[in-house]
Design an enzyme around this catalytic site. Structure first.
Site, PDB file in Angstrom:
ATOM      1  N   LYS A   1       3.588  -7.122  11.885  1.00 20.96           N
ATOM      2  CA  LYS A   1       3.058  -7.213  10.804  1.00 20.96           C
ATOM      3  C   LYS A   1       3.202  -8.883  10.255  1.00 20.96           C
ATOM      4  O   LYS A   1       4.574  -9.442  10.049  1.00 20.96           O
ATOM      5  CB  LYS A   1       3.250  -6.411   9.875  1.00 20.96           C
ATOM      6  CG  LYS A   1       2.273  -6.577   8.453  1.00 20.96           C
ATOM      7  CD  LYS A   1       2.373  -5.133   8.013  1.00 20.96           C
ATOM      8  CE  LYS A   1       1.695  -5.184   6.490  1.00 20.96           C
ATOM      9  NZ  LYS A   1       1.245  -3.957   6.132  1.00 20.96           N
TER      10      LYS A   1
ATOM     11  N   ARG B   1       0.872  -1.096  -0.060  1.00 22.36           N
ATOM     12  CA  ARG B   1      -0.010   0.076  -0.028  1.00 22.36           C
ATOM     13  C   ARG B   1       0.959   1.261   0.080  1.00 22.36           C
ATOM     14  O   ARG B   1       1.979   0.921   0.556  1.00 22.36           O
ATOM     15  CB  ARG B   1      -0.969  -0.143   1.100  1.00 22.36           C
ATOM     16  CG  ARG B   1      -2.313  -0.928   0.975  1.00 22.36           C
ATOM     17  CD  ARG B   1      -2.943  -1.154   2.172  1.00 22.36           C
ATOM     18  NE  ARG B   1      -3.448  -0.007   2.965  1.00 22.36           N
ATOM     19  CZ  ARG B   1      -3.409   0.623   3.923  1.00 22.36           C
ATOM     20  NH1 ARG B   1      -2.801  -0.164   5.062  1.00 22.36           N
ATOM     21  NH2 ARG B   1      -3.790   1.661   4.560  1.00 22.36           N
TER      22      ARG B   1
ATOM     23  N   ARG C   1      -1.090   4.423  20.939  1.00 25.41           N
ATOM     24  CA  ARG C   1      -0.685   5.889  21.425  1.00 25.41           C
ATOM     25  C   ARG C   1       0.610   5.517  22.211  1.00 25.41           C
ATOM     26  O   ARG C   1       0.406   4.893  23.021  1.00 25.41           O
ATOM     27  CB  ARG C   1      -1.681   6.603  22.290  1.00 25.41           C
ATOM     28  CG  ARG C   1      -1.480   8.020  22.501  1.00 25.41           C
ATOM     29  CD  ARG C   1      -2.557   8.698  23.300  1.00 25.41           C
ATOM     30  NE  ARG C   1      -2.463   9.855  23.740  1.00 25.41           N
ATOM     31  CZ  ARG C   1      -3.062  10.557  24.185  1.00 25.41           C
ATOM     32  NH1 ARG C   1      -4.295  10.206  24.255  1.00 25.41           N
ATOM     33  NH2 ARG C   1      -2.727  11.926  24.768  1.00 25.41           N
TER      34      ARG C   1
HETATM   35  C1  BTN Z   1       0.422  -3.801   2.454  1.00 26.15           C
HETATM   36  O1  BTN Z   1       1.134  -2.734   2.167  1.00 26.15           O
HETATM   37  O2  BTN Z   1       0.248  -4.137   3.609  1.00 26.15           O
HETATM   38  C2  BTN Z   1       0.059  -4.555   1.235  1.00 26.15           C
HETATM   39  C3  BTN Z   1       0.816  -5.622   0.984  1.00 26.15           C
HETATM   40  C4  BTN Z   1       0.128  -6.617  -0.396  1.00 26.15           C
HETATM   41  C5  BTN Z   1       1.186  -7.403  -1.021  1.00 26.15           C
HETATM   42  C6  BTN Z   1       0.751  -8.514  -1.962  1.00 26.15           C
HETATM   43  S1  BTN Z   1       1.675  -9.594  -2.352  1.00 26.15           S
HETATM   44  C7  BTN Z   1       0.662 -10.182  -3.493  1.00 26.15           C
HETATM   45  C8  BTN Z   1       0.074  -9.110  -4.177  1.00 26.15           C
HETATM   46  N1  BTN Z   1       1.180  -8.618  -5.359  1.00 26.15           N
HETATM   47  C9  BTN Z   1       1.781  -7.549  -4.936  1.00 26.15           C
HETATM   48  O3  BTN Z   1       2.589  -6.815  -5.663  1.00 26.15           O
HETATM   49  N2  BTN Z   1       0.954  -7.004  -3.840  1.00 26.15           N
HETATM   50  C10 BTN Z   1       0.082  -7.810  -3.319  1.00 26.15           C
END
Ligand code: BTN
Length: 335
Positions: A191, A126, A326
């Site tokens: 994560k 993202r 926080r």
């Molecule tokens: C995030 O930033 O948390 C989202 C990550 C999403 C990663 C997945 S891996 C499979 C698919 N292909 C990508 O290039 N991105 C998503």
């Protein structure tokens, strides 16, 4: 890479997946190439961050072996159970399953499908971030679907995906996983998985959804060195032995089911269970916006998927932003 090289690489990975030593000579014979050509393929595999031992007199070994994804196993589960997506495209290495899928969809729109890969050279996260994608160490997949919804109705989709993923994976780790809004999966504050939903549509009643999911499986510290936030992997939390193919199949079958329920009922019936899955529900959080940080208590979610925070001004609704717990101010109690 030529198709021939790719096929040889796949065969080599299949041979080394058993975790045993294989001599350069026997690999060369089975692949019908020279020992030097075997060595070049081994280097390629190492570039994908797979550890391959090369020991004089014994040959090559992938320590611990690999459980490669098996298209037939996954597709069988989807054909038997799924309604929205049944077709599986399985790739050894690709720039990004999400990019692949959106091109594939443009060339051949229509039926829902899932693209899974063992390795991504340009995995996307993202907010334009990179998604680190070492070979065979994690799950990388994207689901392509046409849904009878306008873009405005899609707010809840990414949350539905996160909730379904959280539920499914929790079966294997004794319920430790929680969601950080909007849809990151965490164990503790680390994560575990991320979701990237991209939607496009020209009309108000049909959208193409590209749901990209990355779940850390067995990624080790050295492989995830470039990740700039705390992270963990599923394998180190498992409460039972389970195969990678079995996990992926059940994730995909449950997602299809959750999306069908969302199509029938929308997101509203899920708002309460979202709160019970949220990592920060009822806790003091900070929400980081481009120009300011708001503090308050996370008190729930709106039927459209927006986050509700109780601040000094009352309940405020957020459609975007980065949430974190926080930070406590340190008070010096020394005289
Ligand atoms: C995030 O930033 O948390 C989202 C990550 C999403 C990663 C997945 S891996 C499979 C698919 N292909 C990508 O290039 N991105 C998503």
């Amino acid at each position: 890479m030529s198709k021939k090289t790719q096929l040889r690489l796949e065969k080599l990975l299949g041979l080394l997946a058993d975790g045993k030593f294989h001599s350069g000579q026997s690999l060369a014979e089975q692949l019908e190439i020279s020992r030097t050509a075997v060595w070049k393929l081994i280097q390629k595999i190492q570039q994908w961050q797979v550890t391959v031992y090369s020991i004089r007199g014994r040959g090559y070994q992938i320590p611990g072996g690999l459980e490669l994804l098996d298209k037939q196993v996954i597709e069988r589960a989807l054909v038997e159970n799924n309604e929205l997506f049944k077709q599986v495209i399985s790739l050894t290495s690709i720039d990004s399953t999400s990019s692949y899928l959106s091109e594939d969809w443009q060339a051949n729109p229509g039926k829902g499908r899932v693209c899974v890969a063992e390795h991504q050279t340009a995995g996307r996260g993202r907010k334009g971030r990179q998604w680190i994608s070492p070979f065979g160490a994690n799950f990388y997949f994207s689901i392509g679907l046409e849904l009878p919804l306008g873009l405005s109705a899609l707010g809840g989709v990414s949350l539905v995906v996160g909730m379904s993923l959280c539920d499914t994976l929790n079966q294997y780790v004794g319920g430790k996983i929680r969601i950080k809004w909007p849809n990151d999966l965490l164990i503790g504050e680390k994560k575990l998985a991320g979701i990237l939903v991209e939607a496009s549509g020209e009309t108000n009643d049909v959208s193409f959804l590209n749901i990209g999911v990355g779940v850390n499986w067995s990624m080790e510290a050295a492989q995830g060195d470039a990740i700039d936030q705390p992270w963990t992997n599923l394998k180190s939390h498992l409460t039972q032995a389970i195969s990678r193919n079995e996990i992926l199949s059940s994730v995909l079958v449950n997602l299809d089911c959750a999306l069908q329920r969302f199509l029938a009922n929308g997101f509203s019936p899920l708002t309460e269970s979202w709160s019970s899955q949220s990592a920060f529900y009822n806790r003091e959080v900070e929400i980081h916006l481009p120009n300011q940080t708001i503090t308050g208590k996370e008190v729930g979610i709106e039927p459209n998927g927006a986050l509700k925070i109780e601040t000094s001004k009352g309940i405020e609704i957020f459609h975007s932003g980065e949430v974190s717990l926080r930070k406590r101010k340190l008070v010096n109690t020394e005289a």
